[in-house]
Structures are given as structure tokens and as C-alpha cells.
Design an enzyme around this catalytic site. Sequence first.
Site, PDB file in Angstrom:
ATOM      1  N   GLY A 143      41.278  52.786  34.670  1.00  0.00           N
ATOM      2  CA  GLY A 143      42.544  51.986  33.970  1.00  0.00           C
ATOM      3  C   GLY A 143      43.149  52.121  32.455  1.00  0.00           C
ATOM      4  O   GLY A 143      44.114  51.985  32.209  1.00  0.00           O
TER       5      GLY A 143
ATOM      6  N   GLU B 166      39.312  49.746  26.527  1.00  0.00           N
ATOM      7  CA  GLU B 166      39.365  49.157  28.034  1.00  0.00           C
ATOM      8  C   GLU B 166      40.806  48.637  28.297  1.00  0.00           C
ATOM      9  O   GLU B 166      41.581  48.251  27.441  1.00  0.00           O
ATOM     10  CB  GLU B 166      38.311  48.186  28.165  1.00  0.00           C
ATOM     11  CG  GLU B 166      38.428  47.306  29.158  1.00  0.00           C
ATOM     12  CD  GLU B 166      37.955  47.811  30.709  1.00  0.00           C
ATOM     13  OE1 GLU B 166      38.679  49.078  30.772  1.00  0.00           O
ATOM     14  OE2 GLU B 166      37.597  47.482  31.464  1.00  0.00           O
ATOM     15  N   ASP B 167      41.191  48.970  29.542  1.00  0.00           N
ATOM     16  CA  ASP B 167      42.519  48.299  29.940  1.00  0.00           C
ATOM     17  C   ASP B 167      42.597  46.445  29.809  1.00  0.00           C
ATOM     18  O   ASP B 167      43.401  46.232  29.050  1.00  0.00           O
ATOM     19  CB  ASP B 167      43.210  48.704  31.289  1.00  0.00           C
ATOM     20  CG  ASP B 167      41.873  48.275  32.302  1.00  0.00           C
ATOM     21  OD1 ASP B 167      40.892  48.086  32.207  1.00  0.00           O
ATOM     22  OD2 ASP B 167      42.354  48.739  33.400  1.00  0.00           O
TER      23      ASP B 167
ATOM     24  N   ASP C 258      38.149  41.085  31.726  1.00  0.00           N
ATOM     25  CA  ASP C 258      38.358  39.734  32.671  1.00  0.00           C
ATOM     26  C   ASP C 258      37.155  38.937  32.765  1.00  0.00           C
ATOM     27  O   ASP C 258      36.747  38.398  31.676  1.00  0.00           O
ATOM     28  CB  ASP C 258      38.714  40.447  34.334  1.00  0.00           C
ATOM     29  CG  ASP C 258      39.218  39.564  35.039  1.00  0.00           C
ATOM     30  OD1 ASP C 258      39.797  38.508  34.652  1.00  0.00           O
ATOM     31  OD2 ASP C 258      39.097  39.898  36.212  1.00  0.00           O
TER      32      ASP C 258
ATOM     33  N   GLY D 270      34.276  40.251  32.076  1.00  0.00           N
ATOM     34  CA  GLY D 270      33.581  40.804  30.849  1.00  0.00           C
ATOM     35  C   GLY D 270      32.154  41.606  31.405  1.00  0.00           C
ATOM     36  O   GLY D 270      31.477  42.026  30.531  1.00  0.00           O
TER      37      GLY D 270
ATOM     38  N   THR E 287      31.842  44.065  33.155  1.00  0.00           N
ATOM     39  CA  THR E 287      31.926  45.601  33.077  1.00  0.00           C
ATOM     40  C   THR E 287      31.446  46.161  31.460  1.00  0.00           C
ATOM     41  O   THR E 287      30.785  46.853  31.229  1.00  0.00           O
ATOM     42  CB  THR E 287      33.352  46.301  33.450  1.00  0.00           C
ATOM     43  OG1 THR E 287      33.534  45.640  34.812  1.00  0.00           O
ATOM     44  CG2 THR E 287      33.385  47.848  33.554  1.00  0.00           C
ATOM     45  N   LEU E 288      32.385  45.468  30.676  1.00  0.00           N
ATOM     46  CA  LEU E 288      32.043  45.861  29.280  1.00  0.00           C
ATOM     47  C   LEU E 288      30.918  45.489  28.669  1.00  0.00           C
ATOM     48  O   LEU E 288      30.316  46.233  27.718  1.00  0.00           O
ATOM     49  CB  LEU E 288      33.103  45.199  28.329  1.00  0.00           C
ATOM     50  CG  LEU E 288      34.478  45.953  28.065  1.00  0.00           C
ATOM     51  CD1 LEU E 288      35.524  45.159  27.395  1.00  0.00           C
ATOM     52  CD2 LEU E 288      34.194  47.319  27.556  1.00  0.00           C
TER      53      LEU E 288
ATOM     54  N   LYS F 275      41.815  38.798  29.136  1.00  0.00           N
ATOM     55  CA  LYS F 275      41.978  37.220  30.044  1.00  0.00           C
ATOM     56  C   LYS F 275      40.891  36.460  29.765  1.00  0.00           C
ATOM     57  O   LYS F 275      39.839  36.368  30.457  1.00  0.00           O
ATOM     58  CB  LYS F 275      41.991  37.706  31.508  1.00  0.00           C
ATOM     59  CG  LYS F 275      43.204  38.474  31.936  1.00  0.00           C
ATOM     60  CD  LYS F 275      43.040  38.796  33.578  1.00  0.00           C
ATOM     61  CE  LYS F 275      44.015  39.385  34.163  1.00  0.00           C
ATOM     62  NZ  LYS F 275      43.751  39.767  35.633  1.00  0.00           N
TER      63      LYS F 275
ATOM     64  N   PHE G 111      47.521  39.168  38.000  1.00  0.00           N
ATOM     65  CA  PHE G 111      47.182  40.306  38.197  1.00  0.00           C
ATOM     66  C   PHE G 111      48.083  41.209  37.905  1.00  0.00           C
ATOM     67  O   PHE G 111      49.476  41.355  38.210  1.00  0.00           O
ATOM     68  CB  PHE G 111      47.004  40.353  39.891  1.00  0.00           C
ATOM     69  CG  PHE G 111      46.137  41.892  40.094  1.00  0.00           C
ATOM     70  CD1 PHE G 111      44.563  41.572  40.018  1.00  0.00           C
ATOM     71  CD2 PHE G 111      46.614  43.047  40.332  1.00  0.00           C
ATOM     72  CE1 PHE G 111      43.973  42.840  40.181  1.00  0.00           C
ATOM     73  CE2 PHE G 111      45.925  44.204  40.550  1.00  0.00           C
ATOM     74  CZ  PHE G 111      44.650  43.835  40.556  1.00  0.00           C
TER      75      PHE G 111
ATOM     76  N   ARG H 115      49.540  53.129  38.687  1.00  0.00           N
ATOM     77  CA  ARG H 115      49.124  53.675  37.641  1.00  0.00           C
ATOM     78  C   ARG H 115      50.155  54.184  36.730  1.00  0.00           C
ATOM     79  O   ARG H 115      50.054  54.214  35.557  1.00  0.00           O
ATOM     80  CB  ARG H 115      48.018  54.380  37.677  1.00  0.00           C
ATOM     81  CG  ARG H 115      46.654  53.699  38.025  1.00  0.00           C
ATOM     82  CD  ARG H 115      45.498  54.864  37.970  1.00  0.00           C
ATOM     83  NE  ARG H 115      44.558  54.477  39.029  1.00  0.00           N
ATOM     84  CZ  ARG H 115      43.568  53.532  38.462  1.00  0.00           C
ATOM     85  NH1 ARG H 115      43.514  52.832  37.529  1.00  0.00           N
ATOM     86  NH2 ARG H 115      42.458  53.048  39.614  1.00  0.00           N
TER      87      ARG H 115
HETATM   88  P1  IMP Z   1      35.519  42.624  34.415  1.00  0.00           P
HETATM   89  O1  IMP Z   1      34.116  43.431  34.803  1.00  0.00           O
HETATM   90  O2  IMP Z   1      35.684  41.404  35.343  1.00  0.00           O
HETATM   91  O3  IMP Z   1      35.761  42.177  33.263  1.00  0.00           O
HETATM   92  O4  IMP Z   1      36.442  43.658  34.900  1.00  0.00           O
HETATM   93  C1  IMP Z   1      37.305  44.165  34.314  1.00  0.00           C
HETATM   94  C2  IMP Z   1      38.128  45.182  35.082  1.00  0.00           C
HETATM   95  O5  IMP Z   1      38.780  44.515  36.238  1.00  0.00           O
HETATM   96  C3  IMP Z   1      39.457  45.837  34.408  1.00  0.00           C
HETATM   97  O6  IMP Z   1      39.009  47.040  33.655  1.00  0.00           O
HETATM   98  C4  IMP Z   1      40.302  46.367  35.561  1.00  0.00           C
HETATM   99  O7  IMP Z   1      39.828  47.653  35.993  1.00  0.00           O
HETATM  100  C5  IMP Z   1      39.947  45.192  36.636  1.00  0.00           C
HETATM  101  N1  IMP Z   1      40.980  44.308  36.441  1.00  0.00           N
HETATM  102  C6  IMP Z   1      41.033  42.906  35.917  1.00  0.00           C
HETATM  103  N2  IMP Z   1      42.005  42.262  35.842  1.00  0.00           N
HETATM  104  C7  IMP Z   1      42.863  42.801  36.443  1.00  0.00           C
HETATM  105  C8  IMP Z   1      44.403  43.060  36.676  1.00  0.00           C
HETATM  106  O8  IMP Z   1      44.930  41.970  36.379  1.00  0.00           O
HETATM  107  N3  IMP Z   1      44.908  44.258  37.322  1.00  0.00           N
HETATM  108  C9  IMP Z   1      44.232  45.322  37.599  1.00  0.00           C
HETATM  109  N4  IMP Z   1      42.850  45.386  37.353  1.00  0.00           N
HETATM  110  C10 IMP Z   1      42.399  44.322  36.923  1.00  0.00           C
HETATM  111 MG    MG Z   2      39.211  49.132  34.556  1.00  0.00          MG
END
Ligand code: IMP
Ligand code: MG
Length: 174
Positions: free
Chosen positions: A39, A94-95, A98, A100, A102-103, A126, A147, A160
Amino acid sequence: MMKKLFSREEIEKAVKKLAASIERDFEGERIVFVCLLKGSFMFTSDLVRHVKNPSRVDFIRASSYGSGTRSGGKVAVTKGIEENIEGENVIIVEDIIDSGHTLKRVKEILSLSNPKTIKICALLDKKARREVEIEGDYVGFAMTDGFVVGYGIDYAEQYRNLPEIYVMEEEGEA
Ligand code: IMP
Ligand code: MG
């Protein structure tokens, strides 16, 4: 339906502002940008060309798994970095932050290599959806919900390539 949320101009302005903050904080020091695939590939490419510090770019890919559509806290790194980051200033790019999960996981994994500093630069945040304690050190836009797609961000690998950021609205919604 898709509605434009951030124009090219707004994104460019935000990216330049993030780059300026990074330059101010790192004053000529070396930086390793770690692009969190997929992303943030477009965001990373724009960000790095505005940061004049001597820098390297590397890539990491993580996938979240578990039940249903939510990441559920289980994150696997499917492609690791290749650069040596020991003693370096690392900025994870990071894009969207959300939940958190993943990070948090990626930051933990990169920290094992003993970087000098490790920061997070996210285009979108977010905050209201956070499930674990993690903060972006450099954040482009705060958003509440919805989203989004475009500017590297996908829905089922689509959109993308769009140069702007759109919010997807379900049929029937206001
Ligand atoms: P987390 O582990 O829930 O913070 O996931 C974050 C990842 O979820 C981001 O890097 C995106 O790849 C994906 N993601 C979260 N929100 C969106 C969205 O609104 N559109 C597309 N991908 C999203
Ligand atoms: Mg991502």
C-alpha cells in the site's frame, strides 16, 4: 460508489510537509526508509524524493491473518528487509494505520536489529479504530472512518493506480 477524499494537490502538500518534518528532526543524518508493501509504494516514492538526507530505501511485506476480515492481531512478515539497519535511523513508511496490529509487529521485528531510532510515517491515520497502542510519529491526514483506495491503496488489489485518494461508499449510504 467512490468519492474523492484527497486531491493530488492535497496529497503533495501533505507529503512535502512530512518530508520537511523528517528533515528537521534528522538534520543531515542517514535514514533508512522501510516501505511497508504494498500500500505505501507510491507514498514512499514521493516522500523519499523530498527528503534530502542521505538515505536508503528497503521494503518489507506483512500480511495479517486470522478469522474474518479483521486482522485479528496475527501478523506474518512474508518478505523481510535486506539492508543492515543496526545503528541506523529507520522510518517505517505506511499507507494507513488502522487497528495498529501490523505496525506494532513490524516495529517489534525491526527493533530486533538494534536501529538507532525507529519512527513511523503514515499517510493516513484512523485513530478511532486502534486496537493496540501504536502512534504515528509523522502523520499526513487523520481520518475517522470509511474505506479508502487510490494512491497505492487497494480494494482487492484494484485502484492502486489512482493518483488521488477516494473513499468507497456502499450503495444506499448517504
Ligand atoms: P492494521 O494492522 O489494522 O493497522 O492494518 C493496516 C492495513 O490495513 C493498512 O496498511 C492497509 O493495508 C489496510 N487498510 C486499513 N484501512 C484500509 C482502507 O481504508 N483501505 C485499504 N486498506 C486499508
Ligand atoms: Mg498496507
